[in-house]
Design a protein around this motif. Structure first.
Motif, PDB file in Angstrom:
ATOM      1  N   LEU A  65     -39.228 -18.759  -7.848  1.00  0.00           N
ATOM      2  CA  LEU A  65     -38.247 -17.686  -7.727  1.00  0.00           C
ATOM      3  C   LEU A  65     -36.959 -18.010  -8.485  1.00  0.00           C
ATOM      4  CD1 LEU A  65     -37.714 -14.942  -6.371  1.00  0.00           C
ATOM      5  CD2 LEU A  65     -36.809 -16.181  -4.396  1.00  0.00           C
ATOM      6  N   ILE A  66     -36.652 -19.287  -8.647  1.00  0.00           N
ATOM      7  CA  ILE A  66     -35.449 -19.673  -9.378  1.00  0.00           C
ATOM      8  C   ILE A  66     -35.525 -19.178 -10.820  1.00  0.00           C
ATOM      9  CG2 ILE A  66     -34.160 -21.664 -10.275  1.00  0.00           C
ATOM     10  CD1 ILE A  66     -34.796 -23.124  -7.696  1.00  0.00           C
ATOM     11  N   VAL A  67     -36.726 -19.110 -11.379  1.00  0.00           N
ATOM     12  CA  VAL A  67     -36.910 -18.550 -12.727  1.00  0.00           C
ATOM     13  C   VAL A  67     -37.049 -17.039 -12.666  1.00  0.00           C
ATOM     14  CG1 VAL A  67     -38.412 -18.484 -14.751  1.00  0.00           C
ATOM     15  CG2 VAL A  67     -37.927 -20.669 -13.640  1.00  0.00           C
ATOM     16  N   SER A  68     -37.933 -16.543 -11.809  1.00  0.00           N
ATOM     17  CA  SER A  68     -38.261 -15.117 -11.830  1.00  0.00           C
ATOM     18  C   SER A  68     -37.132 -14.223 -11.332  1.00  0.00           C
ATOM     19  CB  SER A  68     -39.526 -14.848 -11.004  1.00  0.00           C
ATOM     20  OG  SER A  68     -39.317 -15.154  -9.642  1.00  0.00           O
ATOM     21  N   VAL A  69     -36.182 -14.770 -10.558  1.00  0.00           N
ATOM     22  CA  VAL A  69     -35.099 -13.938 -10.058  1.00  0.00           C
ATOM     23  C   VAL A  69     -34.259 -13.380 -11.209  1.00  0.00           C
ATOM     24  CG1 VAL A  69     -33.378 -15.793  -9.783  1.00  0.00           C
ATOM     25  CG2 VAL A  69     -33.291 -13.787  -8.298  1.00  0.00           C
ATOM     26  N   MET A  70     -34.239 -14.082 -12.347  1.00  0.00           N
ATOM     27  CA  MET A  70     -33.495 -13.558 -13.489  1.00  0.00           C
ATOM     28  C   MET A  70     -34.180 -12.316 -14.061  1.00  0.00           C
ATOM     29  SD  MET A  70     -31.896 -16.834 -15.518  1.00  0.00           S
ATOM     30  CE  MET A  70     -31.088 -15.720 -16.674  1.00  0.00           C
ATOM     31  N   VAL A  96     -17.364 -10.865 -22.149  1.00  0.00           N
ATOM     32  CA  VAL A  96     -17.295 -10.977 -20.692  1.00  0.00           C
ATOM     33  C   VAL A  96     -18.569 -11.616 -20.145  1.00  0.00           C
ATOM     34  CG1 VAL A  96     -17.185  -9.658 -18.540  1.00  0.00           C
ATOM     35  CG2 VAL A  96     -15.711  -9.020 -20.461  1.00  0.00           C
ATOM     36  N   ALA A  97     -19.717 -11.217 -20.691  1.00  0.00           N
ATOM     37  CA  ALA A  97     -20.994 -11.756 -20.216  1.00  0.00           C
ATOM     38  C   ALA A  97     -21.097 -13.254 -20.466  1.00  0.00           C
ATOM     39  CB  ALA A  97     -22.151 -11.029 -20.892  1.00  0.00           C
ATOM     40  N   VAL A  98     -20.612 -13.721 -21.611  1.00  0.00           N
ATOM     41  CA  VAL A  98     -20.630 -15.164 -21.883  1.00  0.00           C
ATOM     42  C   VAL A  98     -19.766 -15.896 -20.863  1.00  0.00           C
ATOM     43  CG1 VAL A  98     -19.883 -16.945 -23.524  1.00  0.00           C
ATOM     44  CG2 VAL A  98     -21.208 -14.980 -24.322  1.00  0.00           C
ATOM     45  N   GLY A  99     -18.619 -15.312 -20.513  1.00  0.00           N
ATOM     46  CA  GLY A  99     -17.790 -15.903 -19.462  1.00  0.00           C
ATOM     47  C   GLY A  99     -18.535 -15.992 -18.144  1.00  0.00           C
ATOM     48  N   LEU A 100     -19.252 -14.935 -17.782  1.00  0.00           N
ATOM     49  CA  LEU A 100     -20.045 -14.945 -16.545  1.00  0.00           C
ATOM     50  C   LEU A 100     -21.151 -15.999 -16.611  1.00  0.00           C
ATOM     51  CD1 LEU A 100     -20.474 -11.115 -15.835  1.00  0.00           C
ATOM     52  CD2 LEU A 100     -18.923 -12.716 -14.691  1.00  0.00           C
ATOM     53  N   GLY A 128     -28.607 -13.771 -14.530  1.00  0.00           N
ATOM     54  CA  GLY A 128     -29.468 -12.658 -14.931  1.00  0.00           C
ATOM     55  C   GLY A 128     -28.665 -11.450 -15.381  1.00  0.00           C
ATOM     56  N   LEU A 129     -27.537 -11.203 -14.716  1.00  0.00           N
ATOM     57  CA  LEU A 129     -26.659 -10.110 -15.124  1.00  0.00           C
ATOM     58  C   LEU A 129     -26.078 -10.385 -16.510  1.00  0.00           C
ATOM     59  CD1 LEU A 129     -25.183  -7.474 -14.469  1.00  0.00           C
ATOM     60  CD2 LEU A 129     -23.420  -8.842 -13.330  1.00  0.00           C
ATOM     61  N   ALA A 130     -25.627 -11.627 -16.743  1.00  0.00           N
ATOM     62  CA  ALA A 130     -25.109 -11.984 -18.067  1.00  0.00           C
ATOM     63  C   ALA A 130     -26.190 -11.835 -19.129  1.00  0.00           C
ATOM     64  CB  ALA A 130     -24.585 -13.419 -18.045  1.00  0.00           C
ATOM     65  N   TYR A 131     -27.411 -12.233 -18.789  1.00  0.00           N
ATOM     66  CA  TYR A 131     -28.539 -12.134 -19.730  1.00  0.00           C
ATOM     67  C   TYR A 131     -28.763 -10.702 -20.184  1.00  0.00           C
ATOM     68  CZ  TYR A 131     -33.431 -11.836 -21.201  1.00  0.00           C
ATOM     69  OH  TYR A 131     -34.578 -11.555 -21.886  1.00  0.00           O
ATOM     70  N   VAL A 132     -28.819  -9.779 -19.241  1.00  0.00           N
ATOM     71  CA  VAL A 132     -29.165  -8.408 -19.602  1.00  0.00           C
ATOM     72  C   VAL A 132     -28.035  -7.744 -20.380  1.00  0.00           C
ATOM     73  CG1 VAL A 132     -28.345  -7.125 -17.549  1.00  0.00           C
ATOM     74  CG2 VAL A 132     -30.450  -6.421 -18.711  1.00  0.00           C
ATOM     75  N   VAL A 133     -26.778  -8.144 -20.135  1.00  0.00           N
ATOM     76  CA  VAL A 133     -25.665  -7.606 -20.926  1.00  0.00           C
ATOM     77  C   VAL A 133     -25.760  -8.089 -22.366  1.00  0.00           C
ATOM     78  CG1 VAL A 133     -23.158  -7.629 -21.258  1.00  0.00           C
ATOM     79  CG2 VAL A 133     -24.102  -7.349 -18.960  1.00  0.00           C
ATOM     80  N   VAL A 134     -25.952  -9.396 -22.567  1.00  0.00           N
ATOM     81  CA  VAL A 134     -26.026  -9.941 -23.928  1.00  0.00           C
ATOM     82  C   VAL A 134     -27.236  -9.382 -24.668  1.00  0.00           C
ATOM     83  CG1 VAL A 134     -26.358 -12.050 -25.281  1.00  0.00           C
ATOM     84  CG2 VAL A 134     -24.748 -12.037 -23.376  1.00  0.00           C
ATOM     85  N   TRP A 135     -28.357  -9.268 -23.984  1.00  0.00           N
ATOM     86  CA  TRP A 135     -29.581  -8.764 -24.630  1.00  0.00           C
ATOM     87  C   TRP A 135     -29.407  -7.314 -25.063  1.00  0.00           C
ATOM     88  CZ3 TRP A 135     -33.902 -10.882 -26.497  1.00  0.00           C
ATOM     89  CH2 TRP A 135     -35.005 -10.062 -26.735  1.00  0.00           C
ATOM     90  N   ASN A 136     -28.996  -6.448 -24.160  1.00  0.00           N
ATOM     91  CA  ASN A 136     -28.850  -5.032 -24.495  1.00  0.00           C
ATOM     92  C   ASN A 136     -27.735  -4.801 -25.511  1.00  0.00           C
ATOM     93  OD1 ASN A 136     -30.922  -4.288 -22.766  1.00  0.00           O
ATOM     94  ND2 ASN A 136     -29.574  -3.798 -21.068  1.00  0.00           N
ATOM     95  N   ALA A 137     -26.589  -5.455 -25.299  1.00  0.00           N
ATOM     96  CA  ALA A 137     -25.465  -5.276 -26.220  1.00  0.00           C
ATOM     97  C   ALA A 137     -25.785  -5.882 -27.579  1.00  0.00           C
ATOM     98  CB  ALA A 137     -24.203  -5.915 -25.642  1.00  0.00           C
TER      99      ALA A 137
END
Length: 409
Positions: A65-70, A96-100, A128-137
């Motif tokens: 879960l530590i991996v899949s939760v992202m 902002v996402a990199v800061g997070l 995971g939130l930072a990941y999805v911001v960087v990926w989409n942006a």
């Protein structure tokens, strides 16, 4: 199609958009390095699972879960993030996402040192939130910064950073853990994102938003997620990511349990599957842009046509050389479309809502990534590996059917 010339200033003080060829590639490199950092951070715990279980006194499911939760966080957060990106500045959102991400890395290290599983998991949700911001942006900014005839190549090149990050995390995490202790795998890989941001920030000036378009209303955004064409590409993403994570998750176990290979050997051979994606994802964009004149459907269709028999017949193969060849073929074929679909979906909508379209595809695609290993494991437990791989092959057949009727942008 949007290009660098069709981007707006980030603000009165930022000057005109940077439009030189050197700046475009600097932007792409910076975005890719940030994505590599996130991919390494995401997968690193998988390589030190034994240490994590011993330290936190948890079972295999909790460690997984530590991996899949992202992935789960990205599925839930992707569409809201996309809506925000279309109504704000993607360039600023990346910073902002990199800061997070840096906060998540330090938080994870602290939580691990005090042996708190709950806090480790919470830090990964933030990651995971930072990941999805960087990926989409990243896809949003890269996609609009290159002219139409090279857009798919640029976006596919950016998405190739995903398997690079996975490989870095998988290979380097044990070394980091041996030198600094396993909690260090969280902050070490997040620190790399600062290098990417340093490259991305100056070269992406003026590329944060599409120009000459009004701020999208929620009615505009809702039309994106109800568009039949966007849904078709979303289904293709779901099926592609399902196949990708199914093979990634269960090929190593099959090689060990059924073919009798050692864990080291099965891991090394299975690593070929994602590794070939660096070449494959870029090739998908190049083929679409150059060979097919910007058409996306032929490459996506070929991806599923090639991948389906390789996956379905995988357990019937005997001999290590043949298995290695099948992994390379399946890995190349499946990932041929995984980068391309992100360029594909943003071309089906207006530039002002392109980030929402990308976010929708990310959410649907990662839902497949989240579910496929779980469903595959349940199927293996109930039947056997052969049945599970045949089931994955059936998903490939569905992909062929959907790709056949998919629209061209």
């Amino acid at each position: 199609m949007s290009t660098t010339d069709a981007t707006s200033d980030d603000g009165p003080s930022e000057g005109p958009a940077v439009s030189s060829e050197r700046a475009r590639w600097g932007l792409l490199l910076g975005a890719s390095v940030m994505s590599v950092s996130l991919g390494a951070y995401e997968l690193a715990p998988a390589s030190v699972t034994t240490l994590i279980r011993q330290s936190l006194d948890i079972g295999p499911s909790a460690a997984g879960l530590i991996v899949s939760v992202m992935f789960g966080t990205a599925v839930v957060a992707s569409i809201p993030v996309g809506v925000v990106l279309d109504r704000t500045n993607s360039r600023h959102a990346v910073a902002v996402a990199v800061g997070l991400l840096l906060v998540a890395g330090l938080w994870g290290w602290y939580a691990a040192t005090i042996e708190s599983f709950a806090l480790v998991l919470a830090s990964r949700v933030l990651g995971g939130l930072a990941y999805v911001v960087v990926w989409n942006a990243g896809i949003d900014v890269v996609g609009r910064s290159f002219e139409a005839e090279r857009q798919a190549t640029a976006v596919a090149t950016f998405t190739a950073s995903g398997p690079v990050g996975f490989a870095v995390g998988q290979a380097a995490a044990p070394l980091v853990a041996e030198t600094f202790g396993w909690p260090a795998v969280f902050p070490v890989f997040t620190a790399l994102s600062l290098v990417g941001l340093a490259l991305f920030w100056p070269t992406s000036r003026g590329s944060g938003r599409a120009s000459d378009t009004p701020t999208p209303t929620f009615a505009d955004l809702s039309r994106v997620v109800t568009d039949r064409r966007v849904w078709l590409v979303g289904v293709l993403g779901f099926l592609g990511y399902s196949l990708y994570l199914f093979v990634n998750s269960w090929a190593p176990s099959y090689l060990t349990d059924e073919l009798g290979l050692t864990l080291v050997a099965s891991g090394a051979l299975s690593a070929l599957f994602p590794a070939v994606g660096v070449l494959s994802r870029i090739s998908g964009g190049v083929l679409s842009d150059r060979l097919f004149g910007g058409r996306r459907r032929p490459v996506v269709l070929a991806s599923f046509v090639l991948a389906t028999p390789a996956v379905a017949a995988f357990t019937s193969l005997r001999g290590v050389p043949v298995v290695v060849a099948a992994l390379l073929v399946a890995g190349f074929a499946i990932q041929l479309c995984l980068g391309l679909v992100f360029a594909y979906v943003r071309e089906l909508v207006e530039p002002a809502v392109a980030a929402t379209a990308v976010a929708f595809l990310t959410s649907i695609g990662l839902a497949g990534a989240f579910l496929a290993p779980i469903v595959g494991g349940a199927l293996i437990d109930a039947t056997n590996y052969g049945t599970a791989f045949l089931g994955a092959g059936a998903l490939g057949l569905v992909g062929i059917a959907v790709a056949w009727f998919a629209p061209e942008p």
